[in-house]
Design a protein around this motif. Sequence first.
Motif, PDB file in Angstrom:
ATOM      1  N   ARG A 164       0.833  -1.211   0.000  1.00  0.00           N
ATOM      2  CA  ARG A 164       0.000   0.000   0.000  1.00  0.00           C
ATOM      3  C   ARG A 164       0.866   1.259   0.000  1.00  0.00           C
ATOM      4  O   ARG A 164       0.503   2.275  -0.601  1.00  0.00           O
ATOM      5  N   THR A 173      -2.083   4.972  -8.387  1.00  0.00           N
ATOM      6  CA  THR A 173      -3.418   5.408  -8.772  1.00  0.00           C
ATOM      7  C   THR A 173      -3.958   6.181  -7.584  1.00  0.00           C
ATOM      8  O   THR A 173      -4.287   5.613  -6.562  1.00  0.00           O
ATOM      9  N   HIS A 176      -1.856   5.444  -4.434  1.00  0.00           N
ATOM     10  CA  HIS A 176      -1.661   4.070  -3.955  1.00  0.00           C
ATOM     11  C   HIS A 176      -1.985   3.097  -5.086  1.00  0.00           C
ATOM     12  O   HIS A 176      -2.712   3.428  -6.025  1.00  0.00           O
ATOM     13  N   THR A 178      -3.708   0.065  -7.126  1.00  0.00           N
ATOM     14  CA  THR A 178      -5.067  -0.462  -7.181  1.00  0.00           C
ATOM     15  C   THR A 178      -5.034  -1.905  -7.668  1.00  0.00           C
ATOM     16  O   THR A 178      -4.462  -2.194  -8.715  1.00  0.00           O
ATOM     17  N   ASP A 180      -7.086  -4.970  -9.232  1.00  0.00           N
ATOM     18  CA  ASP A 180      -8.293  -5.145 -10.041  1.00  0.00           C
ATOM     19  C   ASP A 180      -9.082  -6.387  -9.647  1.00  0.00           C
ATOM     20  O   ASP A 180     -10.301  -6.438  -9.822  1.00  0.00           O
ATOM     21  N   ASP A 206      -8.695  -0.497   0.936  1.00  0.00           N
ATOM     22  CA  ASP A 206      -7.864   0.654   0.620  1.00  0.00           C
ATOM     23  C   ASP A 206      -7.135   0.478  -0.708  1.00  0.00           C
ATOM     24  O   ASP A 206      -6.818   1.457  -1.381  1.00  0.00           O
ATOM     25  N   LEU A 207      -6.864  -0.770  -1.076  1.00  0.00           N
ATOM     26  CA  LEU A 207      -6.118  -1.053  -2.295  1.00  0.00           C
ATOM     27  C   LEU A 207      -7.029  -1.336  -3.491  1.00  0.00           C
ATOM     28  O   LEU A 207      -6.546  -1.614  -4.584  1.00  0.00           O
ATOM     29  N   SER A 208      -8.328  -1.261  -3.273  1.00  0.00           N
ATOM     30  CA  SER A 208      -9.277  -1.602  -4.329  1.00  0.00           C
ATOM     31  C   SER A 208      -9.898  -0.360  -4.941  1.00  0.00           C
ATOM     32  O   SER A 208      -9.919   0.711  -4.338  1.00  0.00           O
ATOM     33  N   GLY A 209     -10.413  -0.524  -6.155  1.00  0.00           N
ATOM     34  CA  GLY A 209     -11.092   0.553  -6.858  1.00  0.00           C
ATOM     35  C   GLY A 209     -12.553   0.221  -7.064  1.00  0.00           C
ATOM     36  O   GLY A 209     -13.040  -0.828  -6.633  1.00  0.00           O
ATOM     37  N   THR A 212     -13.095  -3.204  -8.751  1.00  0.00           N
ATOM     38  CA  THR A 212     -12.364  -4.358  -8.223  1.00  0.00           C
ATOM     39  C   THR A 212     -13.328  -5.479  -7.845  1.00  0.00           C
ATOM     40  O   THR A 212     -14.402  -5.229  -7.301  1.00  0.00           O
TER      41      THR A 212
END
Length: 226
Positions: A164, A173, A176, A178, A180, A206-209, A212
């Motif tokens: 992260r 992105t 941080h 992202t 998928d 936190d790492l997703s969009g 995702t």
Amino acid sequence: MSEKSPYYLQTARLNWQQDNVPEAKDFGDIYFLLQQGLEESRYVFLQHNQLQQRWQQLEPFEHFSIGETGFGTGLNFLAAWQLWQKTADQTAQLHFISVEKHPLTYTDLERSLSAWPELADYAKQLLAQYPTLTAGHHLLKFDHGRISLHLLLGDGIESIEQLRSNDHPQWQTQNHPTIDAWFLDGFSPSKNPDLWNDRLYALMADLSGPTTTLATFTAVGSVRRG
């Protein structure tokens, strides 16, 4: 007594069941079922993340990132690699990021992957680059750089937290990286509670969009709610 090096890792301790099926001694769980293991990987992780359809729609030079909890024998990675070659644009880039606290030794990995003859070519390439098993990040490149495997060896939660905070422009992105699609693998929550917890789910969020997806083999209620 001297302290252990910060790069020290306890490799997986295995029992071998019939037909070269590996079982983790410390977790009392097998890595795969011999007859259904590859198909289960495809069904749970590739199909439920709709990867074939999504990869067929990728634009030239587009990037796609997969995050996995539990590299294990590398079966999910090899299955994804095989599907990627069949479906994605030749210029697209696949980034496969996987954490593993207790990696298999080279010998055990080779023996485990011998169960899947149709993946033999992919397994051979993975074994040729399999890193020295020290804690930290290991980057492996395949298919002329088209596929990147980031092995994060060490504690799963700590490794994802380091991901992260990665400021490499390839992963940026909105400050941080992202992911998928998530492959929530690893041993069952009852046998591996250090991984399956709210801290992991918060990091994943936190790492997703917004697009995702995630897939997991477990139907445990605490995981679904998390």
